[in-house]
Design a protein around this motif. Structure first.
Motif, PDB file in Angstrom:
ATOM      1  N   ARG A  43       0.838  -1.198   0.000  1.00 15.78           N
ATOM      2  CA  ARG A  43       0.000   0.000   0.000  1.00 15.78           C
ATOM      3  C   ARG A  43       0.875   1.250   0.000  1.00 15.78           C
ATOM      4  O   ARG A  43       1.990   1.236   0.512  1.00 15.78           O
ATOM      5  CB  ARG A  43      -0.907   0.023   1.236  1.00 15.78           C
ATOM      6  CG  ARG A  43      -1.810  -1.198   1.373  1.00 15.78           C
ATOM      7  CD  ARG A  43      -2.982  -1.135   0.424  1.00 15.78           C
ATOM      8  NE  ARG A  43      -3.863  -2.281   0.620  1.00 15.78           N
ATOM      9  CZ  ARG A  43      -4.991  -2.468  -0.068  1.00 15.78           C
ATOM     10  NH1 ARG A  43      -5.371  -1.589  -0.970  1.00 15.78           N
ATOM     11  NH2 ARG A  43      -5.732  -3.538   0.156  1.00 15.78           N
ATOM     12  N   TYR A  44       0.337   2.310  -0.565  1.00 16.06           N
ATOM     13  CA  TYR A  44       1.041   3.574  -0.592  1.00 16.06           C
ATOM     14  C   TYR A  44       0.324   4.573   0.319  1.00 16.06           C
ATOM     15  O   TYR A  44      -0.895   4.613   0.366  1.00 16.06           O
ATOM     16  CB  TYR A  44       1.117   4.119  -2.020  1.00 16.06           C
ATOM     17  CG  TYR A  44       1.978   3.272  -2.912  1.00 16.06           C
ATOM     18  CD1 TYR A  44       3.358   3.452  -2.960  1.00 16.06           C
ATOM     19  CD2 TYR A  44       1.421   2.259  -3.680  1.00 16.06           C
ATOM     20  CE1 TYR A  44       4.151   2.653  -3.766  1.00 16.06           C
ATOM     21  CE2 TYR A  44       2.211   1.451  -4.481  1.00 16.06           C
ATOM     22  CZ  TYR A  44       3.576   1.659  -4.525  1.00 16.06           C
ATOM     23  OH  TYR A  44       4.357   0.869  -5.308  1.00 16.06           O
ATOM     24  N   GLN A  45       1.105   5.361   1.017  1.00 17.33           N
ATOM     25  CA  GLN A  45       0.548   6.318   1.951  1.00 17.33           C
ATOM     26  C   GLN A  45       0.862   7.742   1.499  1.00 17.33           C
ATOM     27  O   GLN A  45       1.910   7.998   0.912  1.00 17.33           O
ATOM     28  CB  GLN A  45       1.123   6.091   3.360  1.00 17.33           C
ATOM     29  CG  GLN A  45       0.765   4.739   3.966  1.00 17.33           C
ATOM     30  CD  GLN A  45       1.432   4.533   5.320  1.00 17.33           C
ATOM     31  OE1 GLN A  45       2.521   5.048   5.562  1.00 17.33           O
ATOM     32  NE2 GLN A  45       0.774   3.796   6.196  1.00 17.33           N
ATOM     33  N   ARG A  46      -0.060   8.650   1.805  1.00 15.22           N
ATOM     34  CA  ARG A  46       0.144  10.069   1.513  1.00 15.22           C
ATOM     35  C   ARG A  46       0.853  10.676   2.734  1.00 15.22           C
ATOM     36  O   ARG A  46       0.208  11.097   3.681  1.00 15.22           O
ATOM     37  CB  ARG A  46      -1.198  10.755   1.238  1.00 15.22           C
ATOM     38  CG  ARG A  46      -1.920  10.219   0.012  1.00 15.22           C
ATOM     39  CD  ARG A  46      -3.266  10.901  -0.174  1.00 15.22           C
ATOM     40  NE  ARG A  46      -4.203  10.510   0.875  1.00 15.22           N
ATOM     41  CZ  ARG A  46      -5.038   9.485   0.787  1.00 15.22           C
ATOM     42  NH1 ARG A  46      -5.055   8.747  -0.303  1.00 15.22           N
ATOM     43  NH2 ARG A  46      -5.867   9.189   1.782  1.00 15.22           N
ATOM     44  N   ARG A  47       2.170  10.685   2.696  1.00 21.36           N
ATOM     45  CA  ARG A  47       2.965  11.107   3.850  1.00 21.36           C
ATOM     46  C   ARG A  47       3.608  12.468   3.584  1.00 21.36           C
ATOM     47  O   ARG A  47       4.204  12.689   2.536  1.00 21.36           O
ATOM     48  CB  ARG A  47       4.030  10.066   4.171  1.00 21.36           C
ATOM     49  CG  ARG A  47       4.770  10.312   5.484  1.00 21.36           C
ATOM     50  CD  ARG A  47       5.749   9.191   5.767  1.00 21.36           C
ATOM     51  NE  ARG A  47       5.069   7.919   5.965  1.00 21.36           N
ATOM     52  CZ  ARG A  47       4.538   7.532   7.112  1.00 21.36           C
ATOM     53  NH1 ARG A  47       4.603   8.329   8.161  1.00 21.36           N
ATOM     54  NH2 ARG A  47       3.944   6.360   7.211  1.00 21.36           N
ATOM     55  N   CYS A  48       3.474  13.357   4.547  1.00 24.22           N
ATOM     56  CA  CYS A  48       4.047  14.703   4.435  1.00 24.22           C
ATOM     57  C   CYS A  48       5.567  14.641   4.626  1.00 24.22           C
ATOM     58  O   CYS A  48       6.051  13.995   5.551  1.00 24.22           O
ATOM     59  CB  CYS A  48       3.414  15.629   5.469  1.00 24.22           C
ATOM     60  SG  CYS A  48       4.149  17.278   5.516  1.00 24.22           S
ATOM     61  N   GLY A 244      -5.766   2.435   0.776  1.00 27.70           N
ATOM     62  CA  GLY A 244      -4.458   2.798   1.289  1.00 27.70           C
ATOM     63  C   GLY A 244      -4.461   3.105   2.774  1.00 27.70           C
ATOM     64  O   GLY A 244      -3.546   3.737   3.285  1.00 27.70           O
ATOM     65  N   GLU A 245      -5.512   2.669   3.540  1.00 30.35           N
ATOM     66  CA  GLU A 245      -5.554   2.908   4.968  1.00 30.35           C
ATOM     67  C   GLU A 245      -4.615   1.938   5.681  1.00 30.35           C
ATOM     68  O   GLU A 245      -4.315   0.850   5.197  1.00 30.35           O
ATOM     69  CB  GLU A 245      -6.974   2.705   5.500  1.00 30.35           C
ATOM     70  CG  GLU A 245      -8.000   3.605   4.831  1.00 30.35           C
ATOM     71  CD  GLU A 245      -7.775   5.079   5.155  1.00 30.35           C
ATOM     72  OE1 GLU A 245      -8.149   5.924   4.331  1.00 30.35           O
ATOM     73  OE2 GLU A 245      -7.207   5.354   6.213  1.00 30.35           O
ATOM     74  N   VAL A 246      -4.138   2.304   6.853  1.00 31.62           N
ATOM     75  CA  VAL A 246      -3.258   1.434   7.626  1.00 31.62           C
ATOM     76  C   VAL A 246      -4.085   0.317   8.244  1.00 31.62           C
ATOM     77  O   VAL A 246      -5.122   0.555   8.836  1.00 31.62           O
ATOM     78  CB  VAL A 246      -2.554   2.236   8.740  1.00 31.62           C
ATOM     79  CG1 VAL A 246      -1.654   1.338   9.567  1.00 31.62           C
ATOM     80  CG2 VAL A 246      -1.755   3.371   8.131  1.00 31.62           C
ATOM     81  N   ILE A 247      -3.638  -0.937   8.095  1.00 29.63           N
ATOM     82  CA  ILE A 247      -4.413  -2.067   8.592  1.00 29.63           C
ATOM     83  C   ILE A 247      -4.349  -2.123  10.108  1.00 29.63           C
ATOM     84  O   ILE A 247      -3.515  -1.482  10.736  1.00 29.63           O
ATOM     85  CB  ILE A 247      -3.883  -3.386   7.986  1.00 29.63           C
ATOM     86  CG1 ILE A 247      -2.437  -3.637   8.434  1.00 29.63           C
ATOM     87  CG2 ILE A 247      -3.987  -3.387   6.499  1.00 29.63           C
ATOM     88  CD1 ILE A 247      -1.916  -4.983   8.027  1.00 29.63           C
TER      89      ILE A 247
END
Length: 353
Positions: A43-48, A244-247
């Motif tokens: 999964r890909y995360q939208r990380r600042c 893409g939510e954290v499990i």
């Protein structure tokens, strides 16, 4: 089909309400990425990049960077642009279809009448048929102002979005500027080859062989049972369409422990437990109780280390004291020896005299 947009064609004083549908679709088989060791979904995360936090989509804005400066544009500011909020397909002119450069065509949309009476829709269609022309239109779709061509296909109005003139690159190749001599015989032979392969274009006779073979490969693996249980592998996230939510970390750890306790299959396959260690570290960071135990354990370790260091220091001091105490004794013994030797020499000298 599901309408992606609603608007109206502005044809002079005539207003034609329409629904817009995508006229094309991608037939490629959708593939996603997994970990080759356990089949877990990547999964890909939208990380600042500044605060390193995972950002919710609702907190994301768009921006433009120019010369080391970034301009942030809010959703409200973008919506305030008139062309963005317009749902009008404005006819600006009618042109002969042969004047349209095929390279400018981008995407096609079907237009369906969106009113109780389709009279205005049919009127526009008949006007295009009678004049044998294409309507050039301007409209806004998905945050972009677009140029388009309105034409007819099987009694349905089709809107084809066009690239803007500056989006089509100019072909400039120095090699083509060189003078090349082609003989009449070569031209005749090439023309004969073209005639031998001439035919009417029937798109249904063409097949995407790669996608066909890919589908066969997938079906063969399914029949052999060479597949993973999606629910077990991806967990609750599998049914969410890849948001893409954290499990749920606790649930993932529980499943991992259950697998390891159930047998030595993981060990036999060469699992070194590094994933479990990383998961434990993440769990400790998220679970306060476990974090407290870890902190206590860490404190105890530090205390033990401090105690050992103190004992070592004390032992070193004791050794140093013994060593220091031994040195004066050694000096005293040496002095006594020297004194005795001196007395012996004096006695021998007197006797000789």
């Amino acid at each position: 089909m599901r309408a992606i947009w609603k608007g109206a064609i502005a044809f002079g004083l005539v207003n034609v309400p329409v629904k817009v549908y995508s006229a094309t679709e991608d037939h490629d088989i959708s593939l996603h990425q997994v970990h080759n060791a356990d089949g877990g979904r990547i999964r890909y995360q939208r990380r600042c990049e500044v605060c390193s936090q995972v950002i919710d989509y609702s907190d994301i804005e768009k921006a433009y960077e120019d010369g080391g400066r970034t301009v942030v544009l809010s959703k409200e500011e973008l919506k305030s642009i008139p062309a963005e909020s317009s749902h009008e397909i404005e006819v600006v002119q009618f042109v002969p279809s042969e004047q349209l450069e095929p390279m400018m065509f981008e995407k096609s949309y079907y237009l369906e009448p969106d009113s109780k009476s389709p009279k205005a829709y049919v009127l526009l269609r008949r006007a295009l048929e009678d004049t044998d022309r294409v309507a050039i239109v301007q409209f806004a779709l998905r945050e972009k102002t677009r140029l388009g061509a309105l034409r007819i296909k099987d009694d349905v109005l089709v809107l084809q979005s066009l690239l803007w003139p500056d989006e089509v690159r100019e072909a400039s190749f120095p090699a083509l500027e060189e003078s090349v001599r082609i003989s009449a015989q070569e031209r005749e032979m090439s023309a004969a080859l073209v005639e031998s392969m001439a035919a009417d274009f029937e798109p249904e006779h063409f097949t995407d062989d790669y996608q066909v073979q890919l589908r066969k490969l997938i079906e063969a693996k399914l029949e052999k049972g060479d597949s993973l249980d999606t629910e077990e592998t991806f967990g609750a996230e599998a049914g969410e369409g890849g948001k893409g939510e954290v499990i749920d970390l606790m649930e993932a750890l529980k499943r991992s422990l259950d697998r390891k306790r159930g047998g030595g299959a993981a060990a036999a396959s060469g699992d070194d437990g590094s994933d479990s260690e990383e998961a434990d570290a993440e769990e400790e960071a998220k679970a306060p109780a476990k974090g407290s135990r870890t902190a206590t354990k860490s404190t105890a370790t530090k205390s033990t280390a401090t105690k050992s260091a103190a004992e070592t220091k004390t032992a070193a001091k004791a050794t140093a004291s013994k060593s220091t105490a031994g040195k004066p004794a050694a000096k005293s013994e040496s002095a006594a020896a020297k004194s005795t030797a001196a007395k012996s020499s004096t006695t021998r000298a007197r006797k000789g005299a």
